[in-house]
Design a protein around this motif. Structure first.
Motif, PDB file in Angstrom:
ATOM      1  N   ILE A   1       0.854  -1.189   0.000  1.00 23.84           N
ATOM      2  CA  ILE A   1       0.000   0.000   0.000  1.00 23.84           C
ATOM      3  C   ILE A   1       0.890   1.239   0.000  1.00 23.84           C
ATOM      4  O   ILE A   1       1.876   1.300   0.731  1.00 23.84           O
ATOM      5  N   MET A   2       0.533   2.230  -0.808  1.00 28.12           N
ATOM      6  CA  MET A   2       1.210   3.521  -0.765  1.00 28.12           C
ATOM      7  C   MET A   2       0.216   4.567  -0.266  1.00 28.12           C
ATOM      8  O   MET A   2      -0.764   4.886  -0.947  1.00 28.12           O
ATOM      9  N   LEU A   3       0.472   5.085   0.950  1.00 27.33           N
ATOM     10  CA  LEU A   3      -0.326   6.166   1.502  1.00 27.33           C
ATOM     11  C   LEU A   3       0.268   7.509   1.065  1.00 27.33           C
ATOM     12  O   LEU A   3       1.222   7.556   0.300  1.00 27.33           O
ATOM     13  N   GLY A   4      -0.282   8.590   1.597  1.00 26.35           N
ATOM     14  CA  GLY A   4       0.115   9.911   1.118  1.00 26.35           C
ATOM     15  C   GLY A   4       1.067  10.666   2.007  1.00 26.35           C
ATOM     16  O   GLY A   4       1.177  11.892   1.900  1.00 26.35           O
TER      17      GLY A   4
ATOM     18  N   THR B  37       4.466   7.385   7.278  1.00 24.44           N
ATOM     19  CA  THR B  37       5.194   8.187   8.255  1.00 24.44           C
ATOM     20  C   THR B  37       5.519   9.554   7.661  1.00 24.44           C
ATOM     21  O   THR B  37       5.310   9.799   6.476  1.00 24.44           O
ATOM     22  N   GLY B  38       6.045  10.439   8.489  1.00 24.55           N
ATOM     23  CA  GLY B  38       6.389  11.772   8.019  1.00 24.55           C
ATOM     24  C   GLY B  38       5.156  12.645   7.884  1.00 24.55           C
ATOM     25  O   GLY B  38       4.014  12.201   7.998  1.00 24.55           O
ATOM     26  N   LYS B  39       5.367  13.907   7.683  1.00 26.20           N
ATOM     27  CA  LYS B  39       4.302  14.895   7.509  1.00 26.20           C
ATOM     28  C   LYS B  39       3.381  14.915   8.718  1.00 26.20           C
ATOM     29  O   LYS B  39       3.811  15.195   9.823  1.00 26.20           O
ATOM     30  N   ARG B  40       2.102  14.532   8.596  1.00 22.46           N
ATOM     31  CA  ARG B  40       1.123  14.725   9.668  1.00 22.46           C
ATOM     32  C   ARG B  40       1.222  13.640  10.740  1.00 22.46           C
ATOM     33  O   ARG B  40       1.055  12.455  10.460  1.00 22.46           O
ATOM     34  N   LEU B  41       1.455  14.066  11.994  1.00 21.51           N
ATOM     35  CA  LEU B  41       1.587  13.124  13.095  1.00 21.51           C
ATOM     36  C   LEU B  41       0.270  12.448  13.439  1.00 21.51           C
ATOM     37  O   LEU B  41       0.255  11.308  13.905  1.00 21.51           O
ATOM     38  N   ASP B  42      -0.870  13.130  13.238  1.00 22.68           N
ATOM     39  CA  ASP B  42      -2.148  12.490  13.532  1.00 22.68           C
ATOM     40  C   ASP B  42      -2.366  11.292  12.617  1.00 22.68           C
ATOM     41  O   ASP B  42      -2.834  10.229  13.048  1.00 22.68           O
ATOM     42  N   HIS B  43      -1.993  11.429  11.351  1.00 24.96           N
ATOM     43  CA  HIS B  43      -2.093  10.303  10.424  1.00 24.96           C
ATOM     44  C   HIS B  43      -1.131   9.186  10.827  1.00 24.96           C
ATOM     45  O   HIS B  43      -1.488   8.000  10.760  1.00 24.96           O
ATOM     46  N   PHE B  44       0.063   9.570  11.252  1.00 27.65           N
ATOM     47  CA  PHE B  44       1.050   8.567  11.639  1.00 27.65           C
ATOM     48  C   PHE B  44       0.541   7.721  12.806  1.00 27.65           C
ATOM     49  O   PHE B  44       0.608   6.493  12.775  1.00 27.65           O
TER      50      PHE B  44
END
Length: 211
Positions: free
Chosen positions: A9-12, A101-108
């Motif tokens: 899977i590739m997330l954003g 990972t990276g960018k938005r911590l809530d998503h992480f």
């Protein structure tokens, strides 16, 4: 096609420096556009696609074997993608998640929680970026090998009152009580090529890390 056993899977989030060329793919939102730009035709592209243009959305749809727009916000894009993959490919056994990972911590943090979600307990889920691999070791005994290029590994508890015994690592312990308020099982190291024996009383996160 329903016999797929392993899917990437590739997330954003933060994309890998080099996209793996082996295996089949699911693209999620901006991750689907990333795959399209790399010339990869996903088995599934999904998400709300609210962060890309209509032109790019149509481009993604045209190259995807399956295409789904998430219309409810009850699930994160990542959770929605996992549900759709399980529905489309019920024989799936392993899912490697990139761009988590990276960018938005809530998503992480949301992505981390998915690793231990009981909906996917029969599937081996891993979050992978350029420097880390994060997965779950289930309650009981787990035997795992050194992965080339990864010097360190850490055990992170998910539940209170978790006891850990670990053998064949640089730092060995027996019935160590893991705590949620401070890290006390991080930065362990592999010892030569020996298999590590990990026994825990509850599920834990296992993190492989490069130097």
């Amino acid at each position: 096609m329903n016999e797929q056993r392993e899917v990437n899977i590739m997330l954003g989030g933060e994309f890998p420096t080099e996209v793996p060329t082996i295996g089949v793919w699911c693209g999620v939102d901006k991750g689907a556009l990333y795959l399209a730009d790399k010339g990869i035709r996903p088995l599934l592209s999904c998400g709300d696609f609210d962060s890309i243009s209509e032109f790019d959305r149509k481009k993604i749809e045209s190259i995807s074997e399956n295409f789904k727009i998430k219309e409810s916000q009850d699930l994160t894009d990542a959770d929605y993608a996992l549900e759709e993959l399980v529905r489309l490919y019920p024989s799936i056994e392993k899912i490697n998640i990139y761009g988590a990972t990276g960018k938005r911590l809530d998503h992480f943090f949301g992505n981390i929680f998915l690793l231990n979600n009981e909906k996917y307990e029969t599937i081996e889920l891993s979050i992978i970026d350029d420097n880390n691999i994060i997965t779950v070791a289930k309650k009981g005994l787990t035997i795992f090998e050194n992965i080339e290029g990864y010097k360190y590994f850490s055990i992170v508890p998910i539940y209170e009152n978790t006891l850990m015994t670990i053998k064949n690592s640089k730092y060995e312990v027996e019935n160590l009580a893991l705590t949620l308020n401070r890290p006390n099982a991080t930065s362990n190291e592999f010892k030569s090529n020996e298999e590590i024996k990990l026994e825990v009383s509850n599920n834990v996160l296992v993190m492989y890390s490069k130097d």
